[in-house]
Motif scaffolding. Sequence first.
Motif, PDB file in Angstrom:
ATOM      1  N   ILE A 162       5.621  -6.534  -2.171  1.00 23.45           N
ATOM      2  CA  ILE A 162       5.010  -5.560  -3.073  1.00 23.45           C
ATOM      3  C   ILE A 162       4.759  -6.257  -4.399  1.00 23.45           C
ATOM      4  N   ASP A 163       3.591  -6.054  -4.973  1.00 26.93           N
ATOM      5  CA  ASP A 163       3.263  -6.678  -6.249  1.00 26.93           C
ATOM      6  C   ASP A 163       3.944  -5.919  -7.385  1.00 26.93           C
ATOM      7  N   ALA A 164       4.634  -6.653  -8.250  1.00 26.99           N
ATOM      8  CA  ALA A 164       5.389  -6.034  -9.344  1.00 26.99           C
ATOM      9  C   ALA A 164       4.494  -5.315 -10.346  1.00 26.99           C
ATOM     10  N   GLU A 165       3.212  -5.674 -10.383  1.00 27.84           N
ATOM     11  CA  GLU A 165       2.294  -5.034 -11.336  1.00 27.84           C
ATOM     12  C   GLU A 165       2.245  -3.524 -11.164  1.00 27.84           C
ATOM     13  N   LEU A 166       2.532  -3.030  -9.970  1.00 23.96           N
ATOM     14  CA  LEU A 166       2.484  -1.595  -9.723  1.00 23.96           C
ATOM     15  C   LEU A 166       3.445  -0.818 -10.613  1.00 23.96           C
ATOM     16  N   PHE A 167       4.521  -1.465 -11.072  1.00 24.32           N
ATOM     17  CA  PHE A 167       5.617  -0.742 -11.722  1.00 24.32           C
ATOM     18  C   PHE A 167       5.586  -0.833 -13.245  1.00 24.32           C
ATOM     19  N   GLU A 168       4.514  -1.324 -13.815  1.00 27.86           N
ATOM     20  CA  GLU A 168       4.473  -1.555 -15.252  1.00 27.86           C
ATOM     21  C   GLU A 168       4.633  -0.278 -16.068  1.00 27.86           C
ATOM     22  N   ASP A 169       4.251   0.877 -15.543  1.00 27.17           N
ATOM     23  CA  ASP A 169       4.300   2.122 -16.315  1.00 27.17           C
ATOM     24  C   ASP A 169       5.661   2.803 -16.293  1.00 27.17           C
ATOM     25  N   PHE A 170       6.630   2.236 -15.553  1.00 27.03           N
ATOM     26  CA  PHE A 170       7.963   2.836 -15.504  1.00 27.03           C
ATOM     27  C   PHE A 170       8.825   2.271 -16.641  1.00 27.03           C
ATOM     28  N   SER A 171       9.723   3.098 -17.147  1.00 28.41           N
ATOM     29  CA  SER A 171      10.629   2.655 -18.211  1.00 28.41           C
ATOM     30  C   SER A 171      11.626   1.636 -17.682  1.00 28.41           C
ATOM     31  N   TYR A 172      12.036   1.815 -16.426  1.00 31.46           N
ATOM     32  CA  TYR A 172      12.933   0.853 -15.785  1.00 31.46           C
ATOM     33  C   TYR A 172      12.728   0.951 -14.283  1.00 31.46           C
ATOM     34  N   VAL A 173      12.850  -0.191 -13.608  1.00 28.76           N
ATOM     35  CA  VAL A 173      12.714  -0.251 -12.157  1.00 28.76           C
ATOM     36  C   VAL A 173      14.009  -0.845 -11.604  1.00 28.76           C
ATOM     37  N   ALA A 174      14.790  -0.015 -10.909  1.00 33.61           N
ATOM     38  CA  ALA A 174      16.106  -0.411 -10.381  1.00 33.61           C
ATOM     39  C   ALA A 174      15.958  -0.719  -8.902  1.00 33.61           C
ATOM     40  N   LEU A 175      16.079  -2.001  -8.542  1.00 33.16           N
ATOM     41  CA  LEU A 175      15.789  -2.431  -7.188  1.00 33.16           C
ATOM     42  C   LEU A 175      17.029  -2.920  -6.462  1.00 33.16           C
ATOM     43  N   GLY A 176      16.998  -2.761  -5.157  1.00 33.12           N
ATOM     44  CA  GLY A 176      17.951  -3.369  -4.250  1.00 33.12           C
ATOM     45  C   GLY A 176      17.215  -4.146  -3.184  1.00 33.12           C
ATOM     46  N   HIS A 177      17.916  -4.981  -2.473  1.00 30.88           N
ATOM     47  CA  HIS A 177      17.505  -5.779  -1.320  1.00 30.88           C
ATOM     48  C   HIS A 177      17.771  -7.261  -1.546  1.00 30.88           C
ATOM     49  N   LEU A 178      17.288  -7.838  -2.649  1.00 29.38           N
ATOM     50  CA  LEU A 178      17.564  -9.242  -2.931  1.00 29.38           C
ATOM     51  C   LEU A 178      18.934  -9.358  -3.596  1.00 29.38           C
ATOM     52  N   HIS A 179      19.725 -10.342  -3.157  1.00 28.20           N
ATOM     53  CA  HIS A 179      21.137 -10.404  -3.541  1.00 28.20           C
ATOM     54  C   HIS A 179      21.402 -11.165  -4.830  1.00 28.20           C
ATOM     55  N   GLN A 180      20.406 -11.824  -5.366  1.00 30.20           N
ATOM     56  CA  GLN A 180      20.588 -12.541  -6.622  1.00 30.20           C
ATOM     57  C   GLN A 180      20.120 -11.675  -7.786  1.00 30.20           C
ATOM     58  N   PRO A 181      20.972 -11.457  -8.806  1.00 28.55           N
ATOM     59  CA  PRO A 181      20.513 -10.696  -9.973  1.00 28.55           C
ATOM     60  C   PRO A 181      19.304 -11.392 -10.596  1.00 28.55           C
ATOM     61  N   GLN A 182      18.246 -10.628 -10.840  1.00 32.16           N
ATOM     62  CA  GLN A 182      17.022 -11.261 -11.342  1.00 32.16           C
ATOM     63  C   GLN A 182      16.038 -10.212 -11.819  1.00 32.16           C
ATOM     64  N   ARG A 183      15.164 -10.652 -12.705  1.00 30.21           N
ATOM     65  CA  ARG A 183      14.025  -9.827 -13.085  1.00 30.21           C
ATOM     66  C   ARG A 183      12.802 -10.364 -12.360  1.00 30.21           C
ATOM     67  N   VAL A 184      11.811  -9.511 -12.153  1.00 31.31           N
ATOM     68  CA  VAL A 184      10.576  -9.937 -11.507  1.00 31.31           C
ATOM     69  C   VAL A 184       9.410  -9.528 -12.399  1.00 31.31           C
ATOM     70  N   ARG A 185       8.766 -10.532 -12.938  1.00 33.59           N
ATOM     71  CA  ARG A 185       7.562 -10.380 -13.773  1.00 33.59           C
ATOM     72  C   ARG A 185       7.870  -9.820 -15.165  1.00 33.59           C
ATOM     73  N   SER A 186       8.617  -8.719 -15.253  1.00 34.83           N
ATOM     74  CA  SER A 186       8.901  -8.097 -16.541  1.00 34.83           C
ATOM     75  C   SER A 186      10.402  -7.855 -16.690  1.00 34.83           C
ATOM     76  N   GLU A 187      10.862  -7.753 -17.929  1.00 38.34           N
ATOM     77  CA  GLU A 187      12.287  -7.552 -18.191  1.00 38.34           C
ATOM     78  C   GLU A 187      12.804  -6.263 -17.571  1.00 38.34           C
ATOM     79  N   HIS A 188      11.970  -5.241 -17.496  1.00 36.16           N
ATOM     80  CA  HIS A 188      12.445  -3.923 -17.052  1.00 36.16           C
ATOM     81  C   HIS A 188      12.344  -3.734 -15.536  1.00 36.16           C
ATOM     82  N   GLN A 218       0.822  -1.206   0.000  1.00 40.17           N
ATOM     83  CA  GLN A 218       0.000   0.000   0.000  1.00 40.17           C
ATOM     84  C   GLN A 218       0.860   1.261   0.000  1.00 40.17           C
ATOM     85  N   ALA A 219       2.019   1.201   0.669  1.00 39.59           N
ATOM     86  CA  ALA A 219       2.928   2.356   0.685  1.00 39.59           C
ATOM     87  C   ALA A 219       3.454   2.628  -0.725  1.00 39.59           C
ATOM     88  N   ALA A 220       3.905   1.574  -1.424  1.00 46.38           N
ATOM     89  CA  ALA A 220       4.397   1.752  -2.789  1.00 46.38           C
ATOM     90  C   ALA A 220       3.280   2.229  -3.714  1.00 46.38           C
TER      91      ALA A 220
END
Length: 383
Positions: free
Chosen positions: A200-226, A152-154
């Motif tokens: 947090i559900d990744a669907e929230l970020f679909e309208d961004f050109s790129y989503v640069a995340l930290g916290h999880l230590h394994q390089p990975q995409r979540v739901r979408s390439e961007h 809800q915060a995001a």
Amino acid sequence: MKLLHTADWHLGKIVNSVHMTEDQRYILQEFMKVVDDEQPDAIIIAGDLYDRSIPPREAVELLNDVLTELVIHKKIPVLAISGNHDSPDRLEFGSQLFRSQQLYLDTKLKGEFHPVTLKDEHGPVHFHLVPYLEPAEVRQFFDDDRVQSHHQAAERMIDYIKSNHDMSERHVWVGHSFLAGGMETESEERLSMIGGSPYIDAELFEDFSYVALGHLHQPQRVRSEHIRYSGSILKYSFSEANHRKSVTIVELTDEDATIRQVPLKPRRDLEVVEGYLDDFLNQDLPAHPENYLHIKLLDDGQLVDPMGKLRRKYPNILRLERNMLSSQKKLQDLTKIKERQEMSHTDLFASFYEEMKGDAIPEKRSQHIEQVINKLMTEERVK
């Protein structure tokens, strides 16, 4: 616009009683080589620059050296946020002054929450720097009592961005959070679950050109390439032994993003190796004996000083395990561990209370404990 996305440096980290500062210094020198080769237009550091709220002097000096090299000597804008391991107050010091040198470091929600805007031949790119936040901080900032969870915060912050900006332009979200579907390891400190799930559900970020995340230590995409976690720069637990550490290169055009990973090679790797004691002593069982090792011995008989014997040949053993002795206990504990990983701090205390007292915790005491935990979490964040 070419971006270099990294995160989770955890400067000052100690792994199995070994200070990792020199390994971190080495890998950041390798990182600098990538910067020189790629010549990015901007560098994103998505949180957890330090491993704890009061980092050791050596870690502070190392971060200072790296940021100085990037923004003063190489003249590359750096966009960074605080993570759940960082102290927002300490990391914020001097941040307004640093902006004149294009070091953009956001650790708190404040003011009007404006993005950092950089431009290329295709026009503006808006970077929304969102540090790690508890739901209560977002709830207070927007004066919105509906915000009770990380999701809800995001969602509230993204609604604010969409209502105040033209989303047909290019927008980059820089955040430190846990997206549902992301793959965890043992070395990530679990985010607070007070007031709801940390996911947090990744669907929230679909309208961004790129989503640069930290916290999880394994390089990975979540739901979408961007939508990407860059991962940590080093392996910080043996649960990461099979990871391939890297930085993420993002090339934004006016329409899409091209994404690739550039590997980082450490001075010493972390390896998990199984075998019999005699084989370890008489052969080079690990391909690189100088690596940090977790050795699992398969012997089922009595062994005399196996650690002492092994350490003479493999000086960087961090963990020694007897598989035959540990397997039964692991099976017994596995279910309980998985259950407790899903519990909030309040639920964990309630479970402890019931084990100690033999009765469920009363509602009034549970509410009091939740207030205390909230207070402690807030105090920890501002150290």
